[in-house]
Design a protein around this motif. Sequence first.
Motif, mmCIF file in Angstrom:
data_model
loop_
_atom_site.group_PDB
_atom_site.id
_atom_site.type_symbol
_atom_site.label_atom_id
_atom_site.label_comp_id
_atom_site.label_asym_id
_atom_site.label_seq_id
_atom_site.Cartn_x
_atom_site.Cartn_y
_atom_site.Cartn_z
ATOM 1 N N ASN A 114 0.819 -1.217 0.000
ATOM 2 C CA ASN A 114 0.000 0.000 0.000
ATOM 3 C C ASN A 114 0.859 1.276 0.000
ATOM 4 N N TYR A 115 2.007 1.210 -0.649
ATOM 5 C CA TYR A 115 2.926 2.355 -0.704
ATOM 6 C C TYR A 115 2.214 3.615 -1.241
ATOM 7 N N ASP A 116 1.439 3.455 -2.334
ATOM 8 C CA ASP A 116 0.828 4.618 -2.991
ATOM 9 C C ASP A 116 -0.187 5.326 -2.106
ATOM 10 N N LYS A 117 -0.689 4.648 -1.106
ATOM 11 C CA LYS A 117 -1.683 5.260 -0.225
ATOM 12 C C LYS A 117 -1.088 6.414 0.574
ATOM 13 N N TYR A 118 0.211 6.316 0.875
ATOM 14 C CA TYR A 118 0.833 7.319 1.752
ATOM 15 C C TYR A 118 1.884 8.184 1.062
ATOM 16 N N PHE A 119 2.348 7.740 -0.090
ATOM 17 C CA PHE A 119 3.408 8.488 -0.774
ATOM 18 C C PHE A 119 2.998 8.727 -2.219
ATOM 19 N N GLN A 120 3.034 9.982 -2.618
ATOM 20 C CA GLN A 120 2.584 10.353 -3.953
ATOM 21 C C GLN A 120 3.651 10.112 -5.012
ATOM 22 N N SER A 121 4.911 10.086 -4.597
ATOM 23 C CA SER A 121 6.004 9.936 -5.576
ATOM 24 C C SER A 121 6.826 8.694 -5.267
ATOM 25 N N LYS A 122 7.386 8.150 -6.321
ATOM 26 C CA LYS A 122 8.305 7.012 -6.179
ATOM 27 C C LYS A 122 9.643 7.410 -6.785
ATOM 28 N N PRO A 123 10.732 7.324 -6.027
ATOM 29 C CA PRO A 123 10.761 7.043 -4.592
ATOM 30 C C PRO A 123 10.525 8.320 -3.784
ATOM 31 N N HIS A 124 10.318 8.134 -2.511
ATOM 32 C CA HIS A 124 10.117 9.262 -1.602
ATOM 33 C C HIS A 124 11.457 9.601 -0.948
ATOM 34 N N SER A 125 11.780 10.887 -0.874
ATOM 35 C CA SER A 125 13.059 11.311 -0.310
ATOM 36 C C SER A 125 12.854 11.923 1.069
ATOM 37 N N LEU A 126 13.665 11.453 2.017
ATOM 38 C CA LEU A 126 13.648 11.974 3.378
ATOM 39 C C LEU A 126 14.934 12.740 3.645
ATOM 40 N N THR A 127 14.885 13.678 4.555
ATOM 41 C CA THR A 127 16.086 14.377 4.996
ATOM 42 C C THR A 127 16.422 13.895 6.399
ATOM 43 N N GLU A 136 10.686 -12.914 -0.374
ATOM 44 C CA GLU A 136 10.313 -11.573 0.052
ATOM 45 C C GLU A 136 9.080 -11.671 0.938
ATOM 46 N N ILE A 137 8.803 -10.577 1.614
ATOM 47 C CA ILE A 137 7.613 -10.508 2.453
ATOM 48 C C ILE A 137 6.772 -9.339 1.971
ATOM 49 N N GLU A 138 5.519 -9.635 1.669
ATOM 50 C CA GLU A 138 4.594 -8.575 1.316
ATOM 51 C C GLU A 138 4.060 -7.972 2.604
ATOM 52 N N VAL A 139 4.130 -6.641 2.709
ATOM 53 C CA VAL A 139 3.728 -5.982 3.944
ATOM 54 C C VAL A 139 2.830 -4.796 3.638
#
Length: 570
Positions: A372-385, A455-458
Amino acid sequence: MNENGDGDCEDITFKWSKKVPFHKVGENYKTDGYVVTPNTEDLLRSHVKRIGGQVRTRFPPEPNGILHIGHAKAININFGYAKANGGICFLRYDDTNPEKEEERFVREIQEMVEWLGYKPYKITYSSDYFDLLYQYAYELTRRGLAYVCHQKPEELRGFDPPPSPWRDRPVEENLKLFEDMKNGKMQENEATLRMKTTLGDNKVDPVAYRIKYKHHHRTGDKWCIYPTYDFTHCLCDSIEDITHSLCTKEFQSRRASYYWLCNSLDLYCPVQWEYSRLNMANTVVSKRKIAKLIEEKIVADWDDPRLYTLTALRRRGFPPQAINSFCLSLGLTGAQTITEPHMLEAHVRDYLNKYAPRAMCVMEPLKLKVLNYDKYFQSKPHSLTVENLPTNPSLGSHSKIFDEYVYIEREDFCEGAMPKGYKRLTNEQTVGLRFVNMVVSVHQVIKDEDGNIKEIEVNIAPVGEVKKPKAFIHWVSHPRPVEIRLYDHLFKHKNPEDKDKVPGGFVSDVNHNSLKVVSGALVDIEGSYEKLKNERYQFERIGYFALDPDSTDDKLVFNRIVTLREDKDK
């Protein structure tokens, strides 16, 4: 202080002046055991005038091998004491044995001195003074205080060696024979020049010159006789107007001959001070023994990170500032002790905890697919500082990627019955991901035909939307594959040279599990080898790491410097 490069010693050396009982310049005669002659006062007065009252020390290694951790203490004491008192320190190569000396070692010794943060006032060689030393030897012989001896080395071994039958040979005959030695008219081992010191029980007159038909790395074939340490050391100290001749305790027995020789030639006589040698447990530092380990292919070379040579410690990633701090903590006691490696490592941790940026490394990767990545992040990949070091904001920050594929440590997932106290991911238990503040829950475990997890689907959910997990774990996304090298003690016993505990010799005591190579690790560090090579990192939960010189842009190799805590070293 320079976090990544050579050691800056400004904050350490000033302390040396407060920790030592040394005499003031020109007040040599106030030191216990110093020999005063009718000429001492005039010699000291002239000495002080020549040097302007300046403290002068020297670090005098023999260029026949690589410096080790014990030399780091000697470097710190000699350079540190001079620097703390506004003085100077010479780097003097004791190159009086042409059989074992190499230009390679000359270069690397200077490199290590400068790596520790010290700059020699002047680089000199004992061989610079060979002509003058020969004149001194000739004069000593002319005064009847040296003689040519024909005793063989085997005759002088044992508890009660016989006195030389040539000790009272006439002066003129000694002068002629010594000149014959110099002019190549005698064979090796046919004769030596010995100093006529005061004999005690079971003592023999020390050798001043011996015959060696060997090519010298600086003087070539000019000489076939070479002075010994006992003859050279004190005279070079006198020539260079050294004020404090600082050495380890094993040279204490030579102090009497040191003073005797300078005074016999009516030369300025420095003061010799002794301090305890630094002996490290679980290793060997003997050049001969390290050469044996290399020959047996137990270690790769002098800079193998399992050794305690300075080149090995540098390669492993030990900061020079931490080594200097460690040496300062030992002080200048005369008691001989064996120091545990964890004492040095504690100083390394203290330093790296202040300066090493944090990074993520997964040693045994397990892939997670976030459904469910797309539910919380609008862009792929997401960049953090992320801050490089949370406790030191001045070190800045870096970007970290979070994408739909994430890798965690294999040990951070448990399938089946949980061990007692297990707080990480299971089929029934969630876990948090650091920095991104997401909680992970298992949807499905995907396995290959052999039953191994592929792999594990999460699914993920923000902290606050779901129950707070028991733990937050590190992870990587868009990672870089690297090789990790983990090191343990090279020997099983604290003293591998103890013949009672290690009857088979030090080679038989080798720990063959002292190096573990992890070839499939993943890190979230970007940049070329050239950009990263001087950096040290704290890989969370794993330890402190530094790039190995074997690295290339296509294959980064990291050495573990130390673990995060001492208890994991045991």
